[in-house]
Motif scaffolding. Structure first.
Motif, mmCIF file in Angstrom:
data_model
loop_
_atom_site.group_PDB
_atom_site.id
_atom_site.type_symbol
_atom_site.label_atom_id
_atom_site.label_comp_id
_atom_site.label_asym_id
_atom_site.label_seq_id
_atom_site.Cartn_x
_atom_site.Cartn_y
_atom_site.Cartn_z
ATOM 1 N N ILE A 1 0.860 -1.174 0.000
ATOM 2 C CA ILE A 1 0.000 0.000 0.000
ATOM 3 C C ILE A 1 0.895 1.222 0.000
ATOM 4 C CG2 ILE A 1 -1.768 1.275 1.251
ATOM 5 C CD1 ILE A 1 -2.608 -1.424 2.495
ATOM 6 N N LEU A 2 0.859 1.963 -1.109
ATOM 7 C CA LEU A 2 1.642 3.196 -1.208
ATOM 8 C C LEU A 2 0.714 4.364 -0.881
ATOM 9 C CD1 LEU A 2 3.670 2.502 -4.461
ATOM 10 C CD2 LEU A 2 4.428 2.278 -2.102
ATOM 11 N N HIS A 3 1.170 5.269 -0.056
ATOM 12 C CA HIS A 3 0.361 6.418 0.365
ATOM 13 C C HIS A 3 1.223 7.660 0.421
ATOM 14 C CE1 HIS A 3 2.137 6.444 4.383
ATOM 15 N NE2 HIS A 3 2.055 5.127 4.347
ATOM 16 N N GLU A 4 0.576 8.792 0.558
ATOM 17 C CA GLU A 4 1.298 10.058 0.688
ATOM 18 C C GLU A 4 2.061 10.071 2.009
ATOM 19 O OE1 GLU A 4 1.552 12.586 -1.533
ATOM 20 O OE2 GLU A 4 0.502 11.213 -2.881
ATOM 21 N N PRO A 5 3.228 10.708 2.044
ATOM 22 C CA PRO A 5 3.982 10.789 3.303
ATOM 23 C C PRO A 5 3.170 11.495 4.382
ATOM 24 C CG PRO A 5 5.309 11.583 1.472
ATOM 25 C CD PRO A 5 3.929 11.360 0.950
ATOM 26 N N LEU A 6 3.306 11.025 5.596
ATOM 27 C CA LEU A 6 2.624 11.645 6.716
ATOM 28 C C LEU A 6 3.432 12.830 7.204
ATOM 29 C CD1 LEU A 6 1.705 8.391 8.634
ATOM 30 C CD2 LEU A 6 0.209 9.762 7.189
ATOM 31 N N GLU A 7 2.742 13.919 7.529
ATOM 32 C CA GLU A 7 3.450 15.115 7.992
ATOM 33 C C GLU A 7 3.855 15.007 9.457
ATOM 34 O OE1 GLU A 7 1.448 18.729 7.093
ATOM 35 O OE2 GLU A 7 0.975 18.090 5.065
ATOM 36 N N VAL A 8 3.033 14.385 10.269
ATOM 37 C CA VAL A 8 3.302 14.271 11.697
ATOM 38 C C VAL A 8 3.605 12.812 12.007
ATOM 39 C CG1 VAL A 8 2.361 14.591 14.004
ATOM 40 C CG2 VAL A 8 1.711 16.153 12.164
ATOM 41 N N PRO A 9 4.801 12.520 12.583
ATOM 42 C CA PRO A 9 5.088 11.130 12.945
ATOM 43 C C PRO A 9 4.121 10.651 14.017
ATOM 44 C CG PRO A 9 6.933 12.571 13.519
ATOM 45 C CD PRO A 9 5.884 13.418 12.909
ATOM 46 N N ARG A 10 3.827 9.366 13.993
ATOM 47 C CA ARG A 10 2.886 8.797 14.956
ATOM 48 C C ARG A 10 3.580 7.747 15.803
ATOM 49 N NH1 ARG A 10 3.113 6.429 10.426
ATOM 50 N NH2 ARG A 10 2.570 4.281 10.075
ATOM 51 N N ARG A 11 3.046 7.513 16.974
ATOM 52 C CA ARG A 11 3.592 6.509 17.883
ATOM 53 C C ARG A 11 3.059 5.120 17.541
ATOM 54 N NH1 ARG A 11 8.069 6.782 20.326
ATOM 55 N NH2 ARG A 11 8.072 7.494 22.430
ATOM 56 N N GLU A 12 1.761 4.963 17.516
ATOM 57 C CA GLU A 12 1.141 3.683 17.224
ATOM 58 C C GLU A 12 0.583 3.717 15.808
ATOM 59 O OE1 GLU A 12 1.122 0.961 19.129
ATOM 60 O OE2 GLU A 12 2.361 2.066 20.540
ATOM 61 N N PRO A 13 0.765 2.662 15.035
ATOM 62 C CA PRO A 13 0.248 2.662 13.675
ATOM 63 C C PRO A 13 -1.277 2.615 13.671
ATOM 64 C CG PRO A 13 1.147 0.529 14.212
ATOM 65 C CD PRO A 13 1.463 1.447 15.356
ATOM 66 N N VAL A 14 -1.869 3.330 12.733
ATOM 67 C CA VAL A 14 -3.304 3.276 12.534
ATOM 68 C C VAL A 14 -3.559 2.103 11.604
ATOM 69 C CG1 VAL A 14 -5.311 4.500 11.662
ATOM 70 C CG2 VAL A 14 -3.487 5.755 12.822
ATOM 71 N N ILE A 15 -4.257 1.105 12.097
ATOM 72 C CA ILE A 15 -4.435 -0.122 11.333
ATOM 73 C C ILE A 15 -5.823 -0.107 10.696
ATOM 74 C CG2 ILE A 15 -4.506 -2.626 11.454
ATOM 75 C CD1 ILE A 15 -2.648 -2.322 13.920
#
Length: 176
Positions: A150-164
């Motif tokens: 799954i290719l997606h746009e880069p996230l601007e804000v790093p996250r701690r837990e992945p959104v599944i």
């Protein structure tokens, strides 16, 4: 004088001359070489004062590795690997577990899902059995990949837990 007589005389002369006792000097020298235990660290230092760049937490078959910067792994490892802004590089060996990092450069085997906020690079010796979720994926000739990408746009804000949101990713993550 023949050889036997000469040898006998040499042996007699050598036993008559006393050799200096070097055992005491040797023992003193050996004690000086012995490793010394370091002074124990003061117990007043807490984890909050010195944040590690690399941390491993294991309980009964569930290991988690958190790091910042670059982490290079070679060999066999069963763990969940996480870093908000770190880069994971692998050499030969096998990682059995999910990976959630900024960038992953894989040149070994991975059984598990890879989630990267920047990119995933699979080199020629890479073998990945799992899903890859990232804004960019690069594969070199010879790399093997079995799973969904799954290719997606880069996230601007790093996250701690992945959104599944992917049920395949979720089932593999809970199985680890």
């Amino acid at each position: 004088m023949d050889n036997k007589e000469i040898q006998s005389e040499l042996n007699q002369n050598s036993t008559e001359q006393s050799q200096p006792d070097t055992k005491a000097e040797f023992e003193t020298w050996l004690q000086r070489l012995a490793p010394r235990l370091p002074n124990p660290r003061p117990q007043s230092l807490s984890r909050e004062q010195h944040q590690p760049d690399f941390m491993v937490s294991c309980t009964a078959g569930d290991c988690q590795i958190s790091f910042t910067g670059v982490l290079h792994i070679e060999g066999f490892l069963s763990a969940i690997i996480r870093s908000d802004d770190g880069t994971l590089t692998t050499g030969g060996g096998l990682i059995d577990g999910n990976i959630d990092v900024a960038a992953a450069h894989i040149d070994g085997s991975v059984i598990g899902n890879i989630r990267a906020s920047e990119r995933v690079v699979l080199y020629s010796e890479a073998k990945v059995a799992g899903n890859i979720i990232a804004p960019a994926l690069s594969t070199k000739s010879g790399a093997l990949f079995e799973g969904n990408c799954i290719l997606h746009e880069p996230l601007e804000v790093p996250r701690r837990e992945p959104v599944i949101t992917d049920p395949i990713f979720h089932s593999a993550q809970t199985a680890s």
